[in-house]
Design an enzyme around this catalytic site. Structure first.
Site, PDB file in Angstrom:
ATOM      1  N   GLU A 115       0.814  -1.220   0.000  1.00  0.00           N
ATOM      2  CA  GLU A 115       0.000   0.000   0.000  1.00  0.00           C
ATOM      3  C   GLU A 115       0.845   1.266   0.000  1.00  0.00           C
ATOM      4  O   GLU A 115       0.531   2.238  -0.704  1.00  0.00           O
ATOM      5  CB  GLU A 115      -0.959  -0.015   1.190  1.00  0.00           C
ATOM      6  N   HIS A 173      -9.477  -5.601  10.991  1.00  0.00           N
ATOM      7  CA  HIS A 173     -10.151  -5.446   9.704  1.00  0.00           C
ATOM      8  C   HIS A 173     -11.538  -4.815   9.848  1.00  0.00           C
ATOM      9  O   HIS A 173     -12.370  -4.943   8.966  1.00  0.00           O
ATOM     10  CB  HIS A 173     -10.303  -6.809   9.007  1.00  0.00           C
TER      11      HIS A 173
END
Length: 329
Positions: A61, A130
């Protein structure tokens, strides 16, 4: 004319229409090309636009967000998809220290027209790392605009506006709402303005403010309250930063009470900012303190019973409304 389509289809339409309109726009991220997107939002886009404009990236990322920022500084308009904003934490240096500060650090010489998008918030039993909600994280950073909407028409129009915007924009979606359906107008040039909330339901007794999938819980609560003779006005923020203070204040002037439903943690979140703004600009109109309904002040566990207890829901919203109405025995 309008069609009923899903959120994922609305987002795909927005990106595809803008890529057809402007050759500087491109999409990059993990699995966006060959796999058609982790949530199939970019299905078919590789076939139409080719591998130079729909780009699969490594699981890195920080790396691909940095490439996007550099591309934006050099005249392109990247859309960077994160598989989830939880993974975007790895790219915060690029988002917070580079994209958000490009304009000011360059004394106005460089703009950074980039869109960072992906799902935020809880998505079932995905546990602590998450399931975090990132609207307030990003909205805390000057230089970033933050959008959070799951209504297909609004999401499409806002994404199109974000792609055309000259500032970096963070778009928060919802993993479990990509199949959510709604009416979307026909036409490839229909924009929704960034920074404007929407009153989704008129009411006179209390204002319920929310965003993203918690708007659905607010609507459920309003339906139940109507059966008890309580008229609730529901506002979908749509944009977190810039925040539409005017619409919120005008609603409180009418209802004199407000409940804010926010999926994020209670400390220093979006709901806290709204509560402050209302007490500052609408204090004389309030008949009760602004009340907030947030997720529990802890990390989200895995057990389904814990998930249910952790998140805001219509029952909790109804309880909060009765508290500001002073009818909660």
């Amino acid at each position: 004319m309008a069609r009923i389509i899903t959120l994922r289809d609305a987002l795909r339409e927005a990106m595809s229409e803008e890529m057809r309109r402007d050759e500087r726009v491109f999409l990059m991220g993990e699995e966006v090309a060959e796999y058609n997107g982790a949530y199939k939002v970019s299905k078919g886009m590789l076939d139409e636009f080719g591998a130079q404009r729909v780009i699969d990236t490594p699981i890195a990322e920080l790396g691909f967000a940095g490439i996007g920022v550099g591309a934006a500084m050099n005249g392109l308009r990247p859309i960077v998809e994160f598989m989830t904003w939880n993974f975007a934490v790895l790219a915060f240096d690029q988002i917070v220290n580079n994209a958000a500060k490009t304009l000011t650090q360059s004394a106005g010489e460089f703009m950074c027209p980039i869109v960072f998008r992906g799902p935020s918030g809880a998505a079932g039993q995905l546990a602590q790392q998450h399931s975090q909600t990132f609207e307030s994280w990003m909205a805390n950073v000057p230089g970033l605009k933050v959008i959070s909407s799951i209504d297909p028409a609004d999401a499409k129009g806002l994404l199109k506006s974000a792609i055309r915007d000259n500032d970096p924009v963070c778009i928060m979606e919802s993993e479990i709402m990509y199949g959510h359906k709604g009416d979307v107008p026909e036409g490839d040039d229909i924009l929704v303005p960034i920074g404007k909330a929407k009153v989704t339901r008129e009411g006179s007794d209390v204002t319920i403010v929310s965003f993203n999938k918690m708007v659905l819980e607010a609507e459920k609560a309003a339906d139940e309250l109507a059966k008890e003779g309580v008229s609730a006005e529901v506002i979908d923020l749509r944009t977190i930063r810039p925040l539409d203070h005017h619409t919120l204040v005008e609603s409180v002037k009418k209802t004199n009470r407000m409940v804010v439903v926010d999926e994020s943690w209670p400390f220093a979140g979006v709901s806290a900012e709204i509560a402050y703004e209302i007490q500052k600009y609408a204090f004389d109109y309030l008949d009760a303190p602004v009340t907030r309904v947030n997720s529990a002040d802890t990390s989200l566990g895995y057990a389904p019973t814990f998930v249910e207890e952790y998140l805001p829901n219509a029952t909790k919203v109804i309880k909060a409304v009765k508290e500001v109405l002073y009818t909660n025995a």
